[in-house]
Design a protein around this motif. Structure first.
Motif, PDB file in Angstrom:
ATOM      1  N   LEU A  85     -20.438 -11.252 -39.271  1.00 12.86           N
ATOM      2  CA  LEU A  85     -19.911 -11.812 -38.022  1.00 12.86           C
ATOM      3  C   LEU A  85     -18.795 -12.822 -38.280  1.00 12.86           C
ATOM      4  O   LEU A  85     -17.845 -12.911 -37.497  1.00 12.86           O
ATOM      5  CB  LEU A  85     -21.045 -12.448 -37.208  1.00 12.86           C
ATOM      6  N   LEU A  86     -18.898 -13.571 -39.376  1.00 15.88           N
ATOM      7  CA  LEU A  86     -17.804 -14.500 -39.698  1.00 15.88           C
ATOM      8  C   LEU A  86     -16.530 -13.721 -39.970  1.00 15.88           C
ATOM      9  O   LEU A  86     -15.444 -14.107 -39.533  1.00 15.88           O
ATOM     10  CB  LEU A  86     -18.171 -15.360 -40.916  1.00 15.88           C
ATOM     11  N   ARG A  87     -16.661 -12.601 -40.686  1.00 19.17           N
ATOM     12  CA  ARG A  87     -15.472 -11.766 -40.951  1.00 19.17           C
ATOM     13  C   ARG A  87     -14.955 -11.158 -39.658  1.00 19.17           C
ATOM     14  O   ARG A  87     -13.755 -11.093 -39.418  1.00 19.17           O
ATOM     15  CB  ARG A  87     -15.809 -10.676 -41.969  1.00 19.17           C
ATOM     16  N   HIS A  88     -15.885 -10.726 -38.805  1.00 20.90           N
ATOM     17  CA  HIS A  88     -15.535 -10.139 -37.515  1.00 20.90           C
ATOM     18  C   HIS A  88     -14.727 -11.154 -36.691  1.00 20.90           C
ATOM     19  O   HIS A  88     -13.706 -10.813 -36.095  1.00 20.90           O
ATOM     20  CB  HIS A  88     -16.832  -9.808 -36.776  1.00 20.90           C
ATOM     21  N   ALA A  89     -15.190 -12.397 -36.680  1.00 16.64           N
ATOM     22  CA  ALA A  89     -14.504 -13.441 -35.912  1.00 16.64           C
ATOM     23  C   ALA A  89     -13.114 -13.687 -36.478  1.00 16.64           C
ATOM     24  O   ALA A  89     -12.138 -13.866 -35.735  1.00 16.64           O
ATOM     25  CB  ALA A  89     -15.324 -14.732 -35.951  1.00 16.64           C
ATOM     26  N   GLU A  90     -13.012 -13.681 -37.792  1.00 21.40           N
ATOM     27  CA  GLU A  90     -11.723 -13.937 -38.439  1.00 21.40           C
ATOM     28  C   GLU A  90     -10.736 -12.818 -38.112  1.00 21.40           C
ATOM     29  O   GLU A  90      -9.573 -13.074 -37.799  1.00 21.40           O
ATOM     30  CB  GLU A  90     -11.942 -14.053 -39.955  1.00 21.40           C
ATOM     31  N   VAL A  91     -11.216 -11.561 -38.169  1.00 21.66           N
ATOM     32  CA  VAL A  91     -10.345 -10.426 -37.854  1.00 21.66           C
ATOM     33  C   VAL A  91      -9.881 -10.518 -36.403  1.00 21.66           C
ATOM     34  O   VAL A  91      -8.696 -10.348 -36.103  1.00 21.66           O
ATOM     35  CB  VAL A  91     -11.083  -9.086 -38.108  1.00 21.66           C
ATOM     36  N   ALA A  92     -10.818 -10.833 -35.490  1.00 19.84           N
ATOM     37  CA  ALA A  92     -10.457 -10.923 -34.068  1.00 19.84           C
ATOM     38  C   ALA A  92      -9.393 -11.995 -33.865  1.00 19.84           C
ATOM     39  O   ALA A  92      -8.445 -11.818 -33.098  1.00 19.84           O
ATOM     40  CB  ALA A  92     -11.705 -11.239 -33.245  1.00 19.84           C
ATOM     41  N   ARG A  93      -9.531 -13.092 -34.592  1.00 19.80           N
ATOM     42  CA  ARG A  93      -8.576 -14.189 -34.440  1.00 19.80           C
ATOM     43  C   ARG A  93      -7.199 -13.764 -34.959  1.00 19.80           C
ATOM     44  O   ARG A  93      -6.173 -14.047 -34.352  1.00 19.80           O
ATOM     45  CB  ARG A  93      -9.093 -15.391 -35.218  1.00 19.80           C
TER      46      ARG A  93
END
Lengths: 176, 225
Positions: A85-93
């Motif tokens: 989820l941390l990676r997911h958030a970073e990609v979304a950002r």
């Protein structure tokens, strides 16, 4: 790291799911989905939560064979979920920054709309890069600063500083 | 001019650590002295505490309807080779063995058998030839026993525990935090009777605390499965 001798209630289903049994994996999903969905909503926001949770379970399915039973399955899954989820958030950002750079400034600006009363979800969604993750992991998931520092590859003092900044921004936004 | 993060007061940045009980004893005393004379820090502390209370009280989600069907449709198919490899790894994990451990155990066993076998073969030859008595070091020593406590229970070496070793530790920590926050909110409500916002916070915290406690009770006694 080895765990003590507490039997893992998921052990049998993990072994079956690792051999391709989707019914066993469904039982694991039902046992842990609520916790993963909640974590996803907090880290990546409501809009991306289901997608993030799906990603977590797909990664779990792919990596079940690497699960060695050194921790409880629930602990292993939670750590996997935080990382995914941390990676997911970073990609979304990054995607948002690429397609609408102005929107990122507006979304993460502490000054805009500060007088309005916001709910926790909206306020968390507006926390800047790095702050939301620390606030969620510490104040909502019960992680210590040591564990956060390890998960985010930052120093313990940076974790403390981000937590204080995050709380201070939330205090401005959700002030009664 | 002061801003949200630059207000010229070094204690302001330590308020979160104070709330979390992370300051040392001297720092805590110094901050509490400072709070007596700094209205801005006192106000910030009350508001930060309210933020933390709201974060703690955030309820868990329900799983969206149909989420499993959407997830299972995205799962990649496992090949028979994957399944066999995974099955072996999981079976080995259930025995608590890893590749490195297996190698070490095998090597140690081979060395021991070779060494002891050599000694005893030599001794047997000597005995066959003469009335030679094997020296004391050739006898297997008596099995050392673990220290026994006065109560008769074996004392085990203490091992460091780590919060992530137990899946319920974060929840227990959260429960303990909820208890503390609830006590704080109840005390604040006693000082401000009729404060609707505080009443809502107390109500919600009580509900969350009770839900969490019953969840933990059922989980740790294995009744939830």
């Amino acid at each position: 790291m080895k765990r003590n001798a507490t039997p893992d209630p998921d052990a049998r289903d993990v072994a079956r799911a690792a051999r391709g049994d989707t019914q066993a994996f469904e039982r694991l999903y039902l046992a842990h989905a609520a916790r993963v969905h909640t974590l996803a909503r907090r880290i990546v926001g409501s809009d991306l939560a289901e997608d993030g949770a799906q990603e977590v379970f797909i990664r779990a399915w792919e990596n079940l064979g690497k699960f060695r039973g050194e921790a409880l399955f629930a602990t292993w899954l939670h750590r996997l979920a935080v990382n995914v989820l941390l990676r997911h958030a970073e990609v979304a950002r990054r995607v948002t920054a690429r397609i609408a750079p102005g929107l990122v400034d507006e979304l993460y600006s502490p000054s805009s709309d500060s007088a309005a009363t916001m709910d926790i979800d909206s306020a968390l969604a507006r926390l800047g890069p790095g702050l939301r993750e620390v606030v969620v992991l510490h104040d909502m998931e019960g992680y210590t600063h040591d564990e956060i520092a390890e998960s985010l590859a930052i120093s313990i003092s940076a974790s403390k500083m981000r937590l204080h900044r995050g709380r201070t921004l939330l205090r401005e936004w959700i002030r009664r | 001019m002061t801003t949200l993060f630059d207000h010229g007061d070094p204690w302001h940045d330590r308020l979160s650590e104070y709330l979390d009980g992370l300051l040392s004893e001297p720092e805590t005393r110094a901050l509490e002295d400072h709070l007596k004379s700094c209205e801005s820090c006192r106000a910030a502390l009350v508001e930060l505490r309210a933020v933390v209370l709201r974060l703690h009280a955030d309820a868990s989600d329900e799983v969206p309807e149909g989420a499993w069907a959407r997830t299972v449709s995205r799962l990649p198919t496992r090949t028979p080779q994957d399944a066999r490899a995974a099955g072996w790894r999981v079976r080995r994990a259930s025995l608590g063995l890893q590749t490195g451990t297996l190698r070490k155990v095998t090597a140690a066993a081979a060395l021991t058998i070779t060494f002891m076998g050599g000694i005893w073969a030599g001794a047997a030859l000597c005995l066959a030839e003469s009335a030679w008595t094997p020296p004391g070091w050739m006898h297997f020593p008596a099995r050392p026993s673990r220290p026994v406590s006065p109560g008769g229970e074996r004392t085990m070496p203490s091992r460091p525990t780590d919060s992530i070793l137990d899946e319920w530790t974060p929840l227990r920590r959260l429960l303990s935090g909820l208890d503390q926050q609830l006590a704080g909110a109840t005390s604040a409500l006693a000082n401000q009777p009729g404060n609707k916002a505080l009443e809502r916070v107390v109500l919600r915290l009580t509900r969350e605390r009770d839900n969490l406690r019953s969840l933990l009770d059922s989980a740790t006694t294995g009744n939830d499965r």
